[in-house]
Scaffold this active site. Structure first.
Site, short mmCIF file in Angstrom:
data_model
loop_
_atom_site.label_atom_id
_atom_site.label_comp_id
_atom_site.label_asym_id
_atom_site.label_seq_id
_atom_site.Cartn_x
_atom_site.Cartn_y
_atom_site.Cartn_z
CD GLU A 1 -2.83 -2.29 0.21
OE1 GLU A 1 -2.42 -1.01 -0.55
OE2 GLU A 1 -3.23 -2.53 0.31
C1 LIG Z 1 2.40 -9.65 0.78
C2 LIG Z 1 1.90 -8.79 -0.72
C3 LIG Z 1 1.01 -8.29 -0.31
C4 LIG Z 1 0.71 -7.76 -1.67
N1 LIG Z 1 -0.78 -7.41 -1.88
C5 LIG Z 1 -0.76 -6.23 -2.86
C6 LIG Z 1 -2.58 -6.35 -3.56
O1 LIG Z 1 -3.14 -7.88 -3.17
N2 LIG Z 1 -2.30 -5.91 -4.75
C7 LIG Z 1 -1.73 -5.01 -5.22
O2 LIG Z 1 -1.76 -4.73 -6.16
N3 LIG Z 1 -0.38 -5.35 -5.32
C8 LIG Z 1 -0.21 -6.16 -3.95
N4 LIG Z 1 1.37 -5.68 -2.88
C9 LIG Z 1 1.87 -4.75 -3.78
C10 LIG Z 1 2.94 -3.78 -3.30
O3 LIG Z 1 1.18 -3.21 -2.92
C11 LIG Z 1 3.94 -3.35 -3.93
O4 LIG Z 1 4.89 -5.07 -3.47
C12 LIG Z 1 4.21 -2.19 -3.37
O5 LIG Z 1 3.69 -1.08 -3.97
C13 LIG Z 1 5.46 -2.31 -3.99
O6 LIG Z 1 6.13 -2.36 -5.61
P1 LIG Z 1 7.65 -3.02 -5.63
O7 LIG Z 1 6.94 -4.00 -4.59
O8 LIG Z 1 6.90 -3.32 -7.48
O9 LIG Z 1 8.54 -2.65 -5.50
P2 LIG Z 1 8.96 -1.30 -5.88
O10 LIG Z 1 8.47 -0.17 -6.73
O11 LIG Z 1 9.94 -1.38 -7.24
O12 LIG Z 1 9.59 -0.26 -5.26
C14 LIG Z 1 11.42 -1.13 -4.80
C15 LIG Z 1 11.90 0.07 -4.04
O13 LIG Z 1 12.08 1.18 -4.30
C16 LIG Z 1 11.60 2.21 -3.59
N5 LIG Z 1 11.31 3.68 -4.47
C17 LIG Z 1 10.47 3.24 -5.93
N6 LIG Z 1 10.59 4.30 -6.15
C18 LIG Z 1 10.94 5.16 -5.91
C19 LIG Z 1 11.08 7.12 -5.35
N7 LIG Z 1 10.68 7.36 -6.47
N8 LIG Z 1 11.72 6.96 -4.56
C20 LIG Z 1 11.94 5.92 -3.52
N9 LIG Z 1 12.18 5.03 -3.38
C21 LIG Z 1 10.88 4.10 -4.38
C22 LIG Z 1 10.56 1.54 -2.67
O14 LIG Z 1 10.12 2.52 -1.79
C23 LIG Z 1 11.21 0.17 -2.37
O15 LIG Z 1 11.64 0.91 -1.77
C24 LIG Z 1 1.49 -6.61 -1.74
C25 LIG Z 1 3.17 -6.84 -1.91
C26 LIG Z 1 3.24 -7.95 -1.23
C27 LIG Z 1 5.27 -7.96 -1.07
#
Ligand SMILES: Cc1cc2nc3c(=O)[nH]c(=O)nc-3n(C[C@H](O)[C@H](O)[C@H](O)COP(=O)(O)OP(=O)(O)OC[C@H]3O[C@@H](n4cnc5c(N)ncnc54)[C@H](O)[C@@H]3O)c2cc1C
Length: 389
Positions: free
Chosen positions: A363
């Site tokens: 989230e």
């Molecule tokens: C157990 C679990 C359940 C989930 N459930 C759902 C669900 O029901 N539906 C759904 O749609 N999603 C779901 N998610 C997805 C979740 O919302 C995403 O994992 C989250 O939004 C982060 O996206 P990402 O994992 O692709 O990380 P990325 O966006 O690739 O980010 C990787 C890292 O880079 C950092 N980063 C990215 N952009 C920036 C920036 N501009 N400035 C500084 N730092 C940055 C992030 O903070 C993070 O530390 C779930 C994830 C998990 C682990």
């Protein structure tokens, strides 16, 4: 400002606490050991949800919910958040955007979801689109008066428990047309690609899903073409407040267990709580919880007073950021106070330690909350956080 809980607030809080202690805590070990719950256990909990009037507690009565205030919703989330293995997810809160549906969508999806006869899950994240949802590649292409949905979604939480999905897609591949589609899970072309395992033991699964030319009627668009972000934003705000309240509850439970243990555990001839190293940790934990809880109740109260939606968004980021990081610090100390016992999976503190790690990621990760907060400071001035209006 009067933040005293009313008699009704206290009664709802007590009901939620009794439910968590009687119907969630006793199922934690079954869930931890088996990676989920049996159908029989789930049914017992679901029946108790209805008896305790906790179903759809995030919705107004006219939308099929319980009509609780926001403060009351936070009190409930706090109690449920004390449970490990994500067992709070068994208590269904129908997805908020559904209330913006057409009369038919409300009849077919919102009301049955509130009653517990149906369940949705939310699919935004993709292999290439996480923090930046504009990178979404799932498309809904208009063909012969229908839409053809194609793409891949990751981490779809509770997809195993759900019978329909809310899928965030770009109409005709245009990122200016983010749109939410209601997708029945049993439609041809809806495919479960993989069921990965995660750090926490969660009561439901987080599927990876494929959509292979799934044919949808126009009537399955929720809120109109291009409305995807607006609706998703509402959901994010709600989810961020929920996470903050869960984290406060989780930190309280871990601290209570650590406090009791420190009083009873003797080493070097006296209770370990008599060592300053231990009592200072407990003091810091109490202070952190008080800060998070005070913020949580303040924002709940403000929303009930009609706080502007933009400010609710601004405050939700602070709450999510602070409470999730606070719970990480507090529960880490609880593990330390429990020593080796805090590292055992049979101990709730160990499970809470793993459970709350994701609250700094989903989230909107902590970094994204900081971006939102920094953006609000630039746009509205520091006073939006440091002032008192
Ligand atoms: C157990 C679990 C359940 C989930 N459930 C759902 C669900 O029901 N539906 C759904 O749609 N999603 C779901 N998610 C997805 C979740 O919302 C995403 O994992 C989250 O939004 C982060 O996206 P990402 O994992 O692709 O990380 P990325 O966006 O690739 O980010 C990787 C890292 O880079 C950092 N980063 C990215 N952009 C920036 C920036 N501009 N400035 C500084 N730092 C940055 C992030 O903070 C993070 O530390 C779930 C994830 C998990 C682990």
């Amino acid at each position: 400002m009067d933040l005293t809980l009313s008699a009704e607030d206290i009664a709802i809080q007590a009901r939620a606490r009794a439910f968590a202690e009687s119907y969630l805590f006793p199922y934690e070990l079954e869930c931890e050991e088996n990676g989920g719950l049996s159908a029989e256990s789930l049914n017992t909990i679901r029946k108790a949800v209805l008896e305790h009037r906790l179903n759809a507690f995030n919705h107004a009565v006219e939308d099929g919910g319980q009509g609780y205030t926001h403060l009351q919703q936070m009190l409930i989330h706090e109690e449920l958040g004390k449970a490990t293995c994500g067992l709070w997810a068994v208590v269904w809160t129908a997805s908020l955007p559904l209330k913006h549906g057409t009369p038919e969508q409300r009849r077919d999806y919102l009301f049955p979801s509130c009653a517990g006869r149906r369940r949705s899950c939310y699919a935004i994240t993709e292999p290439e689109a996480g923090s930046d949802p504009r990178m979404v590649r799932t498309t809904a292409v208009r063909r012969n008066g229908k839409y053809e949905l194609s793409g891949e979604k990751w981490f779809v939480t509770s997809a195993d428990a759900a019978d329909f999905l809310l899928v965030h897609a770009h109409v005709d591949g245009d990122s200016d047309k983010p749109t939410l589609f209601i997708v029945e899970k049993d439609l041809p072309g809806v495919i479960v690609k993989r069921i990965p395992k995660f750090m926490h033991t969660y009561v439901f699964e987080h599927y990876e899903m494929l959509f292979d030319k799934v044919v949808l009627d126009e009537a399955k668009i929720l809120g109109g073409i291009g409305q995807g972000y607006e609706l998703t934003k509402d959901w994010f705000v709600d989810a961020r407040l929920e996470i903050a309240a869960h984290c406060v509850g989780a930190a309280i439970r871990a601290t209570e267990i650590a406090n009791d243990y420190a009083a009873g555990r003797e080493q070097f001839g006296r209770p370990i709580r008599d060592f300053q190293a231990i009592e200072f940790m407990l003091a810091d934990m109490a202070v952190e919880i008080m800060a998070g809880k005070t913020m949580l109740y303040r924002v709940g109260w403000e929303i009930d007073q009609g706080l502007d939606r933009k400010l609710v968004h601004a405050r939700a980021s602070v709450l999510k950021l602070f409470c999730s990081e606070m719970a990480g610090r507090v529960i880490d100390k609880a593990v330390q106070i429990l020593g080796g016992r805090g590292y055992m999976r049979e101990n709730p503190v160990e499970r809470l330690y793993r459970d709350i790690r994701v609250d700094r990621i989903w989230e909107g990760a902590s970094e994204i909350q900081r971006l939102v907060i920094a953006g609000q400071i630039k746009k509205r001035g520091l006073g939006v956080y440091t002032g008192w209006t």
